[in-house]
Design a protein around this motif. Structure first.
Motif, PDB file in Angstrom:
ATOM      1  N   LEU A   1       0.825  -1.207   0.000  1.00  0.00           N
ATOM      2  CA  LEU A   1       0.000   0.000   0.000  1.00  0.00           C
ATOM      3  C   LEU A   1       0.861   1.260   0.000  1.00  0.00           C
ATOM      4  CD1 LEU A   1      -2.669  -1.044   2.676  1.00  0.00           C
ATOM      5  CD2 LEU A   1      -2.850  -1.201   0.201  1.00  0.00           C
ATOM      6  N   PHE A   2       2.117   1.103   0.470  1.00  0.00           N
ATOM      7  CA  PHE A   2       3.025   2.250   0.535  1.00  0.00           C
ATOM      8  C   PHE A   2       4.098   2.170  -0.558  1.00  0.00           C
ATOM      9  CE2 PHE A   2       1.249   1.519   4.704  1.00  0.00           C
ATOM     10  CZ  PHE A   2       0.805   2.782   5.055  1.00  0.00           C
ATOM     11  N   LYS A   3       3.772   1.468  -1.603  1.00  0.00           N
ATOM     12  CA  LYS A   3       4.653   1.349  -2.773  1.00  0.00           C
ATOM     13  C   LYS A   3       5.998   0.696  -2.400  1.00  0.00           C
ATOM     14  CE  LYS A   3       5.521   4.016  -6.935  1.00  0.00           C
ATOM     15  NZ  LYS A   3       5.681   5.363  -7.505  1.00  0.00           N
TER      16      LYS A   3
ATOM     17  N   ARG B   1      10.819  11.002 -14.843  1.00  0.00           N
ATOM     18  CA  ARG B   1      10.410  12.395 -15.053  1.00  0.00           C
ATOM     19  C   ARG B   1      10.123  13.034 -13.708  1.00  0.00           C
ATOM     20  NH1 ARG B   1       5.662  11.900 -19.335  1.00  0.00           N
ATOM     21  NH2 ARG B   1       5.663  14.176 -19.113  1.00  0.00           N
ATOM     22  N   GLY B   2      10.575  14.242 -13.561  1.00  0.00           N
ATOM     23  CA  GLY B   2      10.280  14.982 -12.341  1.00  0.00           C
ATOM     24  C   GLY B   2      11.111  14.537 -11.161  1.00  0.00           C
ATOM     25  N   GLU B   3      10.710  15.040 -10.028  1.00  0.00           N
ATOM     26  CA  GLU B   3      11.448  14.766  -8.801  1.00  0.00           C
ATOM     27  C   GLU B   3      10.445  14.433  -7.705  1.00  0.00           C
ATOM     28  OE1 GLU B   3      14.330  17.206  -5.725  1.00  0.00           O
ATOM     29  OE2 GLU B   3      13.928  18.049  -7.703  1.00  0.00           O
ATOM     30  N   ASP B   4      10.751  13.338  -6.974  1.00  0.00           N
ATOM     31  CA  ASP B   4       9.875  12.957  -5.871  1.00  0.00           C
ATOM     32  C   ASP B   4      10.270  13.755  -4.633  1.00  0.00           C
ATOM     33  OD1 ASP B   4       8.471  11.186  -7.406  1.00  0.00           O
ATOM     34  OD2 ASP B   4       9.703   9.468  -6.856  1.00  0.00           O
ATOM     35  N   ILE B   5       9.318  14.489  -4.123  1.00  0.00           N
ATOM     36  CA  ILE B   5       9.594  15.328  -2.946  1.00  0.00           C
ATOM     37  C   ILE B   5       9.306  14.510  -1.697  1.00  0.00           C
ATOM     38  CG2 ILE B   5       9.030  17.467  -1.761  1.00  0.00           C
ATOM     39  CD1 ILE B   5      10.314  17.930  -4.469  1.00  0.00           C
ATOM     40  N   LEU B   6      10.267  14.555  -0.792  1.00  0.00           N
ATOM     41  CA  LEU B   6      10.063  13.877   0.484  1.00  0.00           C
ATOM     42  C   LEU B   6       9.751  14.934   1.530  1.00  0.00           C
ATOM     43  CD1 LEU B   6      10.279  11.000   1.695  1.00  0.00           C
ATOM     44  CD2 LEU B   6      12.573  11.636   2.459  1.00  0.00           C
ATOM     45  N   PHE B   7       8.559  14.870   2.052  1.00  0.00           N
ATOM     46  CA  PHE B   7       8.114  15.908   2.992  1.00  0.00           C
ATOM     47  C   PHE B   7       8.633  15.620   4.390  1.00  0.00           C
ATOM     48  CE2 PHE B   7       4.842  15.285  -0.265  1.00  0.00           C
ATOM     49  CZ  PHE B   7       4.975  16.485  -0.926  1.00  0.00           C
ATOM     50  N   ALA B   8       8.644  16.670   5.188  1.00  0.00           N
ATOM     51  CA  ALA B   8       9.079  16.514   6.576  1.00  0.00           C
ATOM     52  C   ALA B   8       8.132  15.562   7.277  1.00  0.00           C
ATOM     53  CB  ALA B   8       9.098  17.870   7.264  1.00  0.00           C
ATOM     54  N   GLY B   9       8.674  14.619   7.985  1.00  0.00           N
ATOM     55  CA  GLY B   9       7.840  13.632   8.668  1.00  0.00           C
ATOM     56  C   GLY B   9       7.628  12.376   7.874  1.00  0.00           C
ATOM     57  N   CYS B  10       8.087  12.375   6.633  1.00  0.00           N
ATOM     58  CA  CYS B  10       7.967  11.171   5.807  1.00  0.00           C
ATOM     59  C   CYS B  10       9.315  10.470   5.764  1.00  0.00           C
ATOM     60  CB  CYS B  10       7.533  11.517   4.388  1.00  0.00           C
ATOM     61  SG  CYS B  10       5.889  12.194   4.305  1.00  0.00           S
TER      62      CYS B  10
ATOM     63  N   ASN C   1       1.796   9.538   3.776  1.00  0.00           N
ATOM     64  CA  ASN C   1       1.906   8.430   4.719  1.00  0.00           C
ATOM     65  C   ASN C   1       0.644   7.574   4.787  1.00  0.00           C
ATOM     66  OD1 ASN C   1       4.542   8.779   5.569  1.00  0.00           O
ATOM     67  ND2 ASN C   1       3.971  10.359   7.042  1.00  0.00           N
TER      68      ASN C   1
ATOM     69  N   PHE D   1      -1.809   3.889   0.007  1.00  0.00           N
ATOM     70  CA  PHE D   1      -1.937   4.287  -1.406  1.00  0.00           C
ATOM     71  C   PHE D   1      -1.411   5.702  -1.666  1.00  0.00           C
ATOM     72  CE2 PHE D   1      -5.223   0.976  -1.175  1.00  0.00           C
ATOM     73  CZ  PHE D   1      -4.775   0.152  -2.183  1.00  0.00           C
TER      74      PHE D   1
ATOM     75  N   TRP E   1       1.306   5.713  -4.061  1.00  0.00           N
ATOM     76  CA  TRP E   1       0.891   5.295  -5.402  1.00  0.00           C
ATOM     77  C   TRP E   1       0.262   6.447  -6.183  1.00  0.00           C
ATOM     78  CZ3 TRP E   1       2.508   0.952  -7.477  1.00  0.00           C
ATOM     79  CH2 TRP E   1       2.844  -0.121  -6.652  1.00  0.00           C
TER      80      TRP E   1
ATOM     81  N   ASN F   1       3.412  13.543  -5.031  1.00  0.00           N
ATOM     82  CA  ASN F   1       4.666  14.143  -4.547  1.00  0.00           C
ATOM     83  C   ASN F   1       5.692  14.280  -5.666  1.00  0.00           C
ATOM     84  OD1 ASN F   1       4.925  11.358  -4.666  1.00  0.00           O
ATOM     85  ND2 ASN F   1       6.624  11.358  -3.215  1.00  0.00           N
ATOM     86  N   ASN F   2       5.335  13.796  -6.863  1.00  0.00           N
ATOM     87  CA  ASN F   2       6.226  13.993  -8.005  1.00  0.00           C
ATOM     88  C   ASN F   2       5.916  15.341  -8.640  1.00  0.00           C
ATOM     89  OD1 ASN F   2       6.774  13.730 -11.098  1.00  0.00           O
ATOM     90  ND2 ASN F   2       8.093  12.225 -10.087  1.00  0.00           N
ATOM     91  N   THR F   3       6.920  16.134  -8.851  1.00  0.00           N
ATOM     92  CA  THR F   3       6.730  17.507  -9.336  1.00  0.00           C
ATOM     93  C   THR F   3       6.073  17.542 -10.712  1.00  0.00           C
ATOM     94  OG1 THR F   3       8.988  17.426 -10.148  1.00  0.00           O
ATOM     95  CG2 THR F   3       8.646  18.472  -8.017  1.00  0.00           C
ATOM     96  N   VAL F   4       6.499  16.660 -11.581  1.00  0.00           N
ATOM     97  CA  VAL F   4       5.945  16.672 -12.945  1.00  0.00           C
ATOM     98  C   VAL F   4       4.508  16.171 -12.953  1.00  0.00           C
ATOM     99  CG1 VAL F   4       6.185  15.626 -15.252  1.00  0.00           C
ATOM    100  CG2 VAL F   4       8.196  16.497 -14.083  1.00  0.00           C
TER     101      VAL F   4
END
Lengths: 588, 165
Positions: A95-97, A314-323, B102, B105, B108, B112-115
């Motif tokens: 569920l959390f990839k 493509r793009g950038e995955d942002i990791l948020f504070a607390g994640c 968090n 899913f 999934w 959070n992906n900018t594009v």
């Protein structure tokens, strides 16, 4: 009123549902296969072939059949292959990839270690030992060849000039030559004087009046000459005694020479480590090169920092504070079962791998691998790949007993080479990589060893080869230790082995024995030559004695005759001549 | 030769406009455009795909638009990345983003992906103008090609439902 659908409608719908389910299953299988190939390529940097894949949603299991990882150095062969891989998935992380495998099993694992599966088809592999050979002692060849040259020089050295007997013989021969010349001159001088005296005597007798004074001095002259003849004869008579004295002195010197010859040759000691490196470097290069290549591959494949962004993404995955950044794939525990071909011998292996992940920098536990084999070749391998806290710390500990080592040629055929017959070996490896620094030891103890020397160059003499073989024949085992240092980019290896000291000892013994034989042969030759020289001198002395004695005997006889004929009554003297003159002579 | 090409274009145009209203065509095109421009490995793209197949729109045109905009989408990435980064960098929303990510899913979804987020927001921003313009275009197209058909069911979107009822 609503009518219920007819059974034909339900049948069609069920059929469609079944077809959709089958299509979905097929699609999932293909998707799993594709994901496995992509993940393996991202993790290992090499394409992985998967024969068949199956995903069971009910059992939450993935099964991959026919996994093969091609050898990056040789595309024709496989680095490892797996018959079946079963992975039990945890559902919640999905569920959390995240793909988390709680338990898995690799069966039918096959790989090759410390051996060349296709020596003819892997030209790139030949470069590995060459490169690895340069990691060892650079001066080993120079030091060893210098020592070989020294030994060969000592072996073939002509020390006959240093023998005291030879020196005495040479000195005596030289002094005899001078003495002989002096005697010759003295004899000639005496002969000349005798001849002169005789001529003077004859002239005086022919003209007594004129030679009266000469004749009156003749007895004194004769006695002086006779005395000189007697002295000369005495000198000649001393010659045999002189020769005998010299001969005795030479014999005494020979005894001294024999004692000197019995002394061992003064040989320079060599660096036994250099000799060990010279002998074992090429044999050790391949396993050391393979080990360092493996460590390099692990270092490059398993980075210490977070995984880099793929260029295709493509793009950038942002990791948020607390994640929390999580690993994509984690295999908590994986049982391993298969066969390893170690030095061309198949060994059944069992083991386990834990905490395998595609992004080890994100995991707090290091990856661990443990493999064990029982039977005639017990093996225990433990490997830890630690990337926690972003620091590289890898360690490999291997303990292997009863390893069958094939026949090998040690050393260089141009200098000294040893043929090592097939033997057994116990191997112990303990290597650690901290950051880029390499540190560790490889220890090998060869047992049931049979060494046959193949000496070339100055050591090709059969007696040396026999002595070497006899000495090295007693070597039943030898230990070798390779100390690894430096960095992964520029490793440094130091080799120690008691084979070097054993070989050095055997070579010194062979050289001593051959040198002793050589010295004895030189002594015999020098003695024979000295005897010949003394015989020549003796002959010359005898000839000179005979010559001068005969000559002087004749001259002496003549002088005796002259002395006898020279009677005072027959001699004219001024007194006698004066008495015959008349008394009134004016000359009185 | 030219007449064959014209006939082919007419055929395609007639098949596009046949039995479909300009609004349905415009909706399919708009959804296909958004779907095509964004990366596909996320739940937003899947949701758009489901929407194309669920809503009353022209699916064929939607898929054609998705394929066409797939090629154009990568050229928009620098701009959409900036848009997405700007939105994801809003300080006050960080806690909400984290909470969403968090959630099950959440990863999934791909927000959070900018594009992904930039393309989606850009797509939403241009959705109505594109819908309006494309509807106008398809209306014109219908007026051109719709006269050729005598089928009374043409443009009747609810015909099938009415027949079924």
């Amino acid at each position: 009123m609503r009518r219920s659908p007819r059974w034909q409608t339900w049948t069609i719908r069920l059929l469609i549902a079944g077809v959709v389910a089958l299509a979905a299953q097929l699609g999932l299988d293909v998707a799993v296969r594709s994901y496995a190939v992509r993940s393996a390529k991202a993790a290992f940097g090499a394409g992985v072939e998967v024969g068949h894949s199956h995903l069971s949603l009910v059992n939450r299991k993935i099964r991959l059949d026919g996994l093969q990882v091609p050898n990056p150095c040789d595309q024709a062969s496989h680095l490892l292959s797996v018959d079946q891989c079963e992975l039990e998935l945890a559902t919640r992380p999905l569920l959390f990839k995240q793909v988390v495998v709680n338990r898995g099993r690799l069966s039918g694992l096959r790989f090759v270690a410390f051996g060349d599966p296709h020596p003819e088809s892997s030209p790139d592999n030949s470069a590995v030992p060459t490169v690895a050979a340069s990691w060892f002692h650079d001066d080993a060849d120079a030091v060893t060849n210098s020592w070989f040259t020294h030994l060969a020089g000592r072996l073939n050295q002509d020390v006959s000039g240093e023998f005291e007997s030879v020196q005495k013989t040479e000195a005596f021969c030289a002094s005899w030559a001078e003495q002989s010349a002096t005697l010759e001159a003295q004899g000639a001088d005496l002969s000349r004087e005798a001849a002169s005296l005789r001529q003077g005597c004859e002239a005086a007798q022919a003209n007594p009046l004129r030679g009266g004074t000469f004749l009156s001095d003749l007895p004194l002259k004769l006695s002086a000459l006779q005395k000189r003849f007697a002295d000369f004869n005495a000198d000649l008579d001393k010659l045999p005694d002189q020769l005998e004295a010299e001969r005795r002195a030479i014999v005494a010197a020979r005894r001294h020479d024999e004692q000197l010859a019995a002394r061992p040759l003064q040989l320079e000691s060599t660096e036994t480590d250099a000799l060990s490196t010279y002998l074992l470097r090429d044999a050790a290069s391949k396993p050391v090169g393979d080990l360092v290549t493996l460590l390099k591959w692990i270092h490059e494949t398993v980075p210490a920092d977070a995984p880099k962004k793929s260029s295709a993404r493509r793009g950038e995955d942002i990791l948020f504070a607390g994640c929390q950044d999580r690993s994509n794939i984690i295999i908590r525990a994986l049982e391993l079962e298969g066969t390893a071909t170690i030095v061309n011998r198949a060994v059944e292996l069992r083991g386990a791998m834990s905490n395998f992940t595609t992004t080890p920098a994100l995991l707090n536990d290091p990856m661990r691998l443990r493999l064990q084999a029982v039977g005639p070749m017990p093996i225990e391998l433990q490997a830890v790949i630690d990337r926690t806290h972003g620091v590289v710390h890898d360690s490999v500990v291997l303990d292997c007993q009863g390893l069958l080592i094939p026949a090998a040629e040690l050393g260089s055929p141009d200098g000294v080479a040893l043929s090592l017959a097939p033997s057994t070996c116990s191997l112990s490896v303990s290597v650690a990589v901290d950051g880029d620094k390499l540190n560790g030891e490889i220890q090998m103890v060869h047992q049931n060893v049979h060494l046959v020397p193949a000496a070339g160059g100055g050591f090709s003499d059969p007696s040396i080869a026999a002595t070497l073989e006899e000495s090295l024949g007693h070597v039943e085992s030898f230990a070798t230790r390779v100390t690894l240092g430096g960095t992964l980019a520029e490793p440094k290896c130091t080799l120690w082995s008691n084979l070097g000291s054993a070989t050095a000892e055997a070579m010194e013994r062979a050289t001593q024995r051959a040198g002793s034989q050589h010295t004895r042969a030189l002594m015999v030759t020098a003695g024979r030559r000295g005897d010949e020289q003394l015989t020549v001198v003796e002959r010359q002395m005898t000839e000179q004695q005979a010559k001068w004695k005969t000559s002087f005997a004749a001259v002496s006889a003549e002088l005796q005759t002259v002395a006898t004929e020279d009677k005072p009554s027959n001699r004219l003297s001024p007194d006698r001549l004066g008495r015959r003159l008349p008394n009134n002579s004016l000359f009185r | 030769m030219l007449s064959d090409v014209i006939a082919l274009v007419r055929g395609i145009a007639r098949s596009l406009v046949a039995r479909t209203s300009p609004a349905q065509l415009a909706l399919g095109f708009t959804l296909g455009m958004i779907l095509g421009a964004m990366p596909k490995t996320n739940l937003i793209a899947l949701a758009l795909c489901v929407a194309i197949f669920s809503l009353r729109c022209n699916r064929a045109l939607g898929l054609v638009a998705a394929v066409a905009f797939s090629f154009l989408g990568t050229s928009l990435d620098p701009f959409t990345h900036k848009v997405g980064l700007a939105v994801l960098s809003i300080h006050s929303l960080q806690a909400s983003y984290a909470w969403m990510l968090n959630m099950p899913f959440g990863a999934w979804v791909g927000f959070n992906n900018t594009v992904v987020l930039g393309t989606f927001l850009l797509g939403l921003y241009v959705a109505y103008p594109v819908f309006w313009l494309s509807r106008l275009f398809f209306s014109v197209l219908r007026s051109v090609f719709g006269r050729d058909t005598d089928d009374p069911a043409v443009f009747d979107d609810d015909l099938e439902l009415r027949i079924a009822a």
